[in-house]
Design a protein around this motif. Structure first.
Motif, PDB file in Angstrom:
ATOM      1  N   VAL A   8       0.867  -1.172   0.000  1.00  0.00           N
ATOM      2  CA  VAL A   8       0.000   0.000   0.000  1.00  0.00           C
ATOM      3  C   VAL A   8       0.906   1.225   0.000  1.00  0.00           C
ATOM      4  O   VAL A   8       1.809   1.343   0.815  1.00  0.00           O
ATOM      5  CB  VAL A   8      -0.922  -0.009   1.239  1.00  0.00           C
ATOM      6  N   THR A   9       0.692   2.115  -0.947  1.00  0.00           N
ATOM      7  CA  THR A   9       1.562   3.281  -1.086  1.00  0.00           C
ATOM      8  C   THR A   9       0.791   4.549  -0.766  1.00  0.00           C
ATOM      9  O   THR A   9      -0.421   4.634  -0.963  1.00  0.00           O
ATOM     10  CB  THR A   9       2.095   3.386  -2.528  1.00  0.00           C
ATOM     11  N   GLU A  10       1.505   5.527  -0.257  1.00  0.00           N
ATOM     12  CA  GLU A  10       0.925   6.836   0.005  1.00  0.00           C
ATOM     13  C   GLU A  10       0.869   7.624  -1.299  1.00  0.00           C
ATOM     14  O   GLU A  10       1.755   7.516  -2.139  1.00  0.00           O
ATOM     15  CB  GLU A  10       1.770   7.603   1.025  1.00  0.00           C
ATOM     16  N   ARG A  11      -0.167   8.402  -1.458  1.00  0.00           N
ATOM     17  CA  ARG A  11      -0.275   9.221  -2.660  1.00  0.00           C
ATOM     18  C   ARG A  11       0.696  10.380  -2.585  1.00  0.00           C
ATOM     19  O   ARG A  11       0.906  10.966  -1.528  1.00  0.00           O
ATOM     20  CB  ARG A  11      -1.694   9.742  -2.799  1.00  0.00           C
ATOM     21  N   LYS A  12       1.269  10.723  -3.736  1.00  0.00           N
ATOM     22  CA  LYS A  12       2.217  11.824  -3.802  1.00  0.00           C
ATOM     23  C   LYS A  12       1.689  12.874  -4.772  1.00  0.00           C
ATOM     24  O   LYS A  12       1.000  12.554  -5.735  1.00  0.00           O
ATOM     25  CB  LYS A  12       3.576  11.332  -4.290  1.00  0.00           C
ATOM     26  N   LYS A  13       2.062  14.107  -4.525  1.00  0.00           N
ATOM     27  CA  LYS A  13       1.724  15.186  -5.432  1.00  0.00           C
ATOM     28  C   LYS A  13       2.879  15.388  -6.403  1.00  0.00           C
ATOM     29  O   LYS A  13       4.001  14.974  -6.149  1.00  0.00           O
ATOM     30  CB  LYS A  13       1.474  16.479  -4.664  1.00  0.00           C
ATOM     31  N   TYR A  14       2.579  16.024  -7.538  1.00  0.00           N
ATOM     32  CA  TYR A  14       3.630  16.286  -8.510  1.00  0.00           C
ATOM     33  C   TYR A  14       4.758  17.113  -7.898  1.00  0.00           C
ATOM     34  O   TYR A  14       5.924  16.927  -8.216  1.00  0.00           O
ATOM     35  CB  TYR A  14       3.074  17.031  -9.727  1.00  0.00           C
ATOM     36  N   GLY A  15       4.417  18.027  -7.043  1.00  0.00           N
ATOM     37  CA  GLY A  15       5.431  18.868  -6.428  1.00  0.00           C
ATOM     38  C   GLY A  15       6.406  18.091  -5.565  1.00  0.00           C
ATOM     39  O   GLY A  15       7.554  18.497  -5.396  1.00  0.00           O
ATOM     40  N   ASP A  16       5.962  16.965  -5.002  1.00  0.00           N
ATOM     41  CA  ASP A  16       6.852  16.146  -4.187  1.00  0.00           C
ATOM     42  C   ASP A  16       7.748  15.257  -5.044  1.00  0.00           C
ATOM     43  O   ASP A  16       8.851  14.885  -4.619  1.00  0.00           O
ATOM     44  CB  ASP A  16       6.030  15.252  -3.249  1.00  0.00           C
ATOM     45  N   VAL A  17       7.307  14.919  -6.235  1.00  0.00           N
ATOM     46  CA  VAL A  17       8.057  13.994  -7.079  1.00  0.00           C
ATOM     47  C   VAL A  17       9.038  14.723  -7.985  1.00  0.00           C
ATOM     48  O   VAL A  17      10.181  14.300  -8.154  1.00  0.00           O
ATOM     49  CB  VAL A  17       7.083  13.140  -7.935  1.00  0.00           C
ATOM     50  N   LEU A  18       8.602  15.828  -8.597  1.00  0.00           N
ATOM     51  CA  LEU A  18       9.442  16.539  -9.548  1.00  0.00           C
ATOM     52  C   LEU A  18      10.474  17.400  -8.832  1.00  0.00           C
ATOM     53  O   LEU A  18      10.234  17.935  -7.758  1.00  0.00           O
ATOM     54  CB  LEU A  18       8.580  17.427 -10.447  1.00  0.00           C
ATOM     55  N   GLU A  19      11.628  17.521  -9.462  1.00  0.00           N
ATOM     56  CA  GLU A  19      12.668  18.377  -8.902  1.00  0.00           C
ATOM     57  C   GLU A  19      12.353  19.826  -9.262  1.00  0.00           C
ATOM     58  O   GLU A  19      11.662  20.106 -10.238  1.00  0.00           O
ATOM     59  CB  GLU A  19      14.024  17.985  -9.477  1.00  0.00           C
ATOM     60  N   SER A  20      12.877  20.718  -8.494  1.00  0.00           N
ATOM     61  CA  SER A  20      12.633  22.132  -8.777  1.00  0.00           C
ATOM     62  C   SER A  20      13.359  22.505 -10.062  1.00  0.00           C
ATOM     63  O   SER A  20      14.476  22.053 -10.318  1.00  0.00           O
ATOM     64  CB  SER A  20      13.092  23.007  -7.627  1.00  0.00           C
ATOM     65  N   TRP A  21      12.738  23.359 -10.840  1.00  0.00           N
ATOM     66  CA  TRP A  21      13.294  23.734 -12.136  1.00  0.00           C
ATOM     67  C   TRP A  21      14.011  25.050 -12.016  1.00  0.00           C
ATOM     68  O   TRP A  21      13.475  26.044 -11.537  1.00  0.00           O
ATOM     69  CB  TRP A  21      12.166  23.832 -13.161  1.00  0.00           C
ATOM     70  N   VAL A  22      15.252  25.043 -12.453  1.00  0.00           N
ATOM     71  CA  VAL A  22      16.053  26.260 -12.443  1.00  0.00           C
ATOM     72  C   VAL A  22      16.465  26.538 -13.871  1.00  0.00           C
ATOM     73  O   VAL A  22      17.147  25.702 -14.495  1.00  0.00           O
ATOM     74  CB  VAL A  22      17.303  26.110 -11.542  1.00  0.00           C
ATOM     75  N   PRO A  23      16.066  27.656 -14.431  1.00  0.00           N
ATOM     76  CA  PRO A  23      16.444  27.930 -15.820  1.00  0.00           C
ATOM     77  C   PRO A  23      17.942  28.199 -15.959  1.00  0.00           C
ATOM     78  O   PRO A  23      18.542  28.872 -15.126  1.00  0.00           O
ATOM     79  CB  PRO A  23      15.631  29.161 -16.183  1.00  0.00           C
ATOM     80  N   VAL A  24      18.533  27.642 -16.991  1.00  0.00           N
ATOM     81  CA  VAL A  24      19.953  27.861 -17.269  1.00  0.00           C
ATOM     82  C   VAL A  24      20.040  28.835 -18.431  1.00  0.00           C
ATOM     83  O   VAL A  24      19.536  28.552 -19.516  1.00  0.00           O
ATOM     84  CB  VAL A  24      20.641  26.526 -17.614  1.00  0.00           C
ATOM     85  N   ARG A  25      20.683  29.963 -18.190  1.00  0.00           N
ATOM     86  CA  ARG A  25      20.764  30.983 -19.240  1.00  0.00           C
ATOM     87  C   ARG A  25      22.175  31.267 -19.591  1.00  0.00           C
ATOM     88  O   ARG A  25      23.101  31.183 -18.946  1.00  0.00           O
ATOM     89  CB  ARG A  25      20.078  32.264 -18.778  1.00  0.00           C
TER      90      ARG A  25
END
Length: 116
Positions: A99-116
């Motif tokens: 049985v797994t706990e539900r996760k939100k996208y914000g918990d799974v995805l890494e934070s996005w930092v734009p590279v310029r």
């Protein structure tokens, strides 16, 4: 929505899924129209007027509705049997399906930092 994903909950219908209006009618109506289309095609192939012999159209349409109903029943039986086998397998092997706990996208995805 529950906070926990239970594998057995995914294979059970607790009244939260309702069939659509066209769901039970789709196969019989489609096969009935195909039967009428076959009768029209046969008339066209023999170079007769397309709508001549209306009893043939009615008979082929009725056979099509019967075949569509039969196919629908067989599909429902197959899917019910498949779900029962899967449910039974999950009940016999609970360690393979934790049985797994539900996760939100914000918990799974890494934070996005734009590279310029």
């Amino acid at each position: 929505m529950s906070a926990v994903n239970d594998p057995l909950e995914l294979l059970s219908n607790k009244g939260n899924r309702t069939p659509t209006f066209l769901g039970p009618l789709w196969n019989p109506v489609t096969c009935g129209l195909a039967g009428v289309g076959v009768a029209i095609f046969v008339n066209w192939g023999f170079r007769r007027p397309v709508l001549s012999g209306i009893q043939k159209h009615i008979a082929f349409g009725a056979i099509g509705v019967g075949a569509g109903t039969y196919f629908d029943q067989k599909r429902n039986e197959y899917l019910a049997k498949r779900d029962a086998v899967l449910r039974h397998y999950i009940e016999l092997h609970p360690d393979d399906f934790p049985v797994t706990e539900r996760k939100k996208y914000g918990d799974v995805l890494e934070s996005w930092v734009p590279v310029r």
